[in-house]
Design an enzyme around this catalytic site. Structure first.
Site, PDB file in Angstrom:
ATOM      1  N   CYS A 172       0.804  -1.233   0.000  1.00 56.47           N
ATOM      2  CA  CYS A 172       0.000   0.000   0.000  1.00 56.47           C
ATOM      3  C   CYS A 172       0.839   1.287   0.000  1.00 56.47           C
ATOM      4  O   CYS A 172       0.604   2.196  -0.801  1.00 56.47           O
ATOM      5  CB  CYS A 172      -0.953  -0.006   1.192  1.00 56.47           C
ATOM      6  N   HIS A 216      -2.773   6.326   4.475  1.00 53.95           N
ATOM      7  CA  HIS A 216      -1.367   6.439   4.863  1.00 53.95           C
ATOM      8  C   HIS A 216      -0.795   7.776   4.379  1.00 53.95           C
ATOM      9  O   HIS A 216      -1.166   8.276   3.310  1.00 53.95           O
ATOM     10  CB  HIS A 216      -0.529   5.346   4.187  1.00 53.95           C
TER      11      HIS A 216
END
Ligand code: A2P
Length: 359
Positions: A155, A263
Site C-alpha cells: 500500500c 497512509h
C-alpha cells in the site's frame, strides 16, 4: 483560502482524466470475476470499488474461508452468497480472480487459478518479488501477462510510486528516503479493533503496544539488517516498479500511527538534475492519479481524513531540502484500502480490458 468548490472541481477533473485514460467512457467490457477474501476489509472495498467500475460483471463469485460460507453480500443491487475457497473454485468461467486473503492462501491458490486459465491479481506480498511476476501500478508500468499472476504492490509503495514515476522520468532519481505514517486499516480488522478498543482503555491484541495515543516504529517483522519487512518491501518494490538501477539509493522507515485510514508518506528525494518546487508542482498536476494540494500559506496540504474515499494520491508541502543539492521534500497521502489495495487491483483489470490484453 482555496475554496472547497475549487478543490472539488480539481478532484472531479483529475478523476475524469485518469478514468478516461484507462477506460474510455462507453466501452463495454463483460467479465467474470472472483474475489478471494471477499469478507475482509480489502475484499469488501474491492466489491464497493467494482460497483463503481465501468467493467460489466456478468458473473461474480465471492470466496472466503469456511467460516463465511453462506454469508450474503450485495453487489449492484443483487445478492451473492459467499462460498468456501477450494481447489475447484476456479474450474468455472472466470476471467479474473482478485485475491486478498493473506500470503498463505495466495501461495497455494494463485497457481491453481492460473492453471485453470484465470488472471490472478494478488494483493498479498507472496508473489511480488518473484522475477517472473509483474508488480503493477497502472499509472507507472504495464502488465506483460507473461504469467497470469500479477502482483498488487504494498500500500505505501503504491501511493509513493504514483508521483515518483513522472519525477523519475523528468529528473532522474538518485536517492529516495521514505518515512511513513501508516493507518491501522493496513492491518485489517485486527488493527482497526486495536485502535477502537484502545480508545476504551482495552489492551491491544494485534500490536505489541497500544496504538491509541501512541506511535509504533514497527510494521511487520524485524529482519536481520535491522529494517522491518514493511520497510524492505517499500525499498524493493519501488526498485522493481520503477525499474531503478543499482546506483539509485532507496531507504525507508515505516511507522504505525493512530489513524483509522489513509497512509501518509514523507518522501525525501534527490534527483540527478536540479529542478524547482514550481516545476515539480506543475509536472505532478498533470500526472495521472495525482492531485496537488499545496498552498501551505492557506493551510492547504493533504491529510488522511481528506484522502479517504478517493483513488487519487494527494501531494503537497513540496519544498527544497535545504540540507543537500537537487533534493526535495514531498508529502504524499493516499487511501491505503482504496488506491493502496482494492482500487489498484481493479484498475489493473480495467487496464487489461481497456488495452485488450486478455487473450
Ligand atoms: P473469513 O472472513 O471467512 O475469515 P482481513 O485481513 O480483513 O481480516 O480479511 C481476510 C480475508 O481473507 C477474509 O475474507 C477471510 O475470510 C479470508 N481468508 C482468510 N483465510 C482464508 C483461507 N484460508 N481461505 C479463504 N479465505 C481466507
Amino acid at each position: 483560502m482555496l475554496q472547497r468548490k475549487t478543490i472539488l472541481y480539481f478532484l472531479k477533473e483529475v478523476r475524469y482524466n485518469f478514468q478516461h485514460s484507462v477506460l474510455a467512457k462507453g466501452d463495454f467490457f463483460m467479465v467474470n470475476i472472483a474475489i478471494v477474501g471477499a469478507t475482509g476489509v480489502v475484499g469488501t472495498k474491492m466489491i464497493e470499488r467494482l460497483e463503481e467500475s465501468d467493467l460489466q460483471v456478468d458473473h461474480l463469485y465471492l470466496l472466503a474461508s469456511a467460516r463465511s460460507a453462506g454469508k450474503v453480500l450485495q453487489f449492484r443491487g443483487k445478492e451473492y452468497v459467499v462460498e468456501e475457497l477450494t481447489e475447484d473454485s476456479f474450474k468455472r468461467d472466470i476471467d479474473y480472480a482478485i485475491f486478498s486473503a493473506g500470503g498463505g492462501t495466495s501461495l497455494k491458490f494463485a497457481p491453481i487459478a492460473e492453471h485453470d486459465g484465470v488472471i490472478v491479481i494478488d494483493n498479498s506480498s507472496a508473489w511480488r518479488m518473484d522475477p517472473e511476476i509483474d508488480l503493477v501500478v497502472p499509472e507507472c508500468n504495464a502488465p506483460t501477462l507473461e504469467r497470469k499472476i500479477i502482483a498488487n504492490p504494498n500500500c505505501s509503495t503504491i501511493q509513493s510510486v504514483v508521483p515518483l514515476r513522472p519525477l523519475h522520468d523528468a529528473f532522474g532519481l538518485k536517492r529516495v528516503a521514505y518515512t511513513t505514517y501508516q493507518a491501522v486499516s493496513g492491518s485489517g480488522q485486527a488493527g482497526i479493533n486495536d485502535l477502537r478498543n484502545g480508545e476504551k482503555g482495552e489492551a491491544p491484541t494485534n500490536y505489541p503496544h497500544p496504538i491509541y495515543n501512541n506511535v509504533l516504529p514497527h510494521i511487520d517483522v524485524f529482519l536481520e539488517n535491522g529494517y522491518t519487512k514493511e520497510e524492505m518491501k517499500m525499498i524493493q518494490e519501488t526498485r522493481k516498479i520503477l525499474g531503478l538501477s543499482d546506483d539509485v539509493a532507496v531507504t525507508a522507515t515505516c511507522v504505525r500511527v493512530p489513524v483509522y485510514n489513509s497512509h501518509s508518506v514523507e518522501i525525501n528525494v534527490t534527483f540527478e538534475k536540479d529542478t524547482t518546487p514550481e516545476e515539480i508542482r506543475a509536472l505532478l498536476a498533470k500526472a495521472p492519479g495525482v492531485i496537488v494540494l499545496d498552498k501551505p500559506e492557506e493551510n492547504v496540504y493533504p491529510t488522511p481524513l481528506q484522502a479517504t474515499g478517493h483513488d487519487e494520491v494527494y501531494v503537497g508541502r513540496i519544498r527544497r531540502d535545504i540540507s543537500q543539492p537537487n533534493s526535495f521534500h514531498i508529502w504524499c497521502v493516499g487511501d491505503n484500502i482504496r488506491k493502496g489495495a482494492a482500487s489498484n487491483a481493479i484498475q489493473i483489470a480495467e487496464y487489461i480490458e481497456a488495452h485488450n490484453l486478455r487473450k
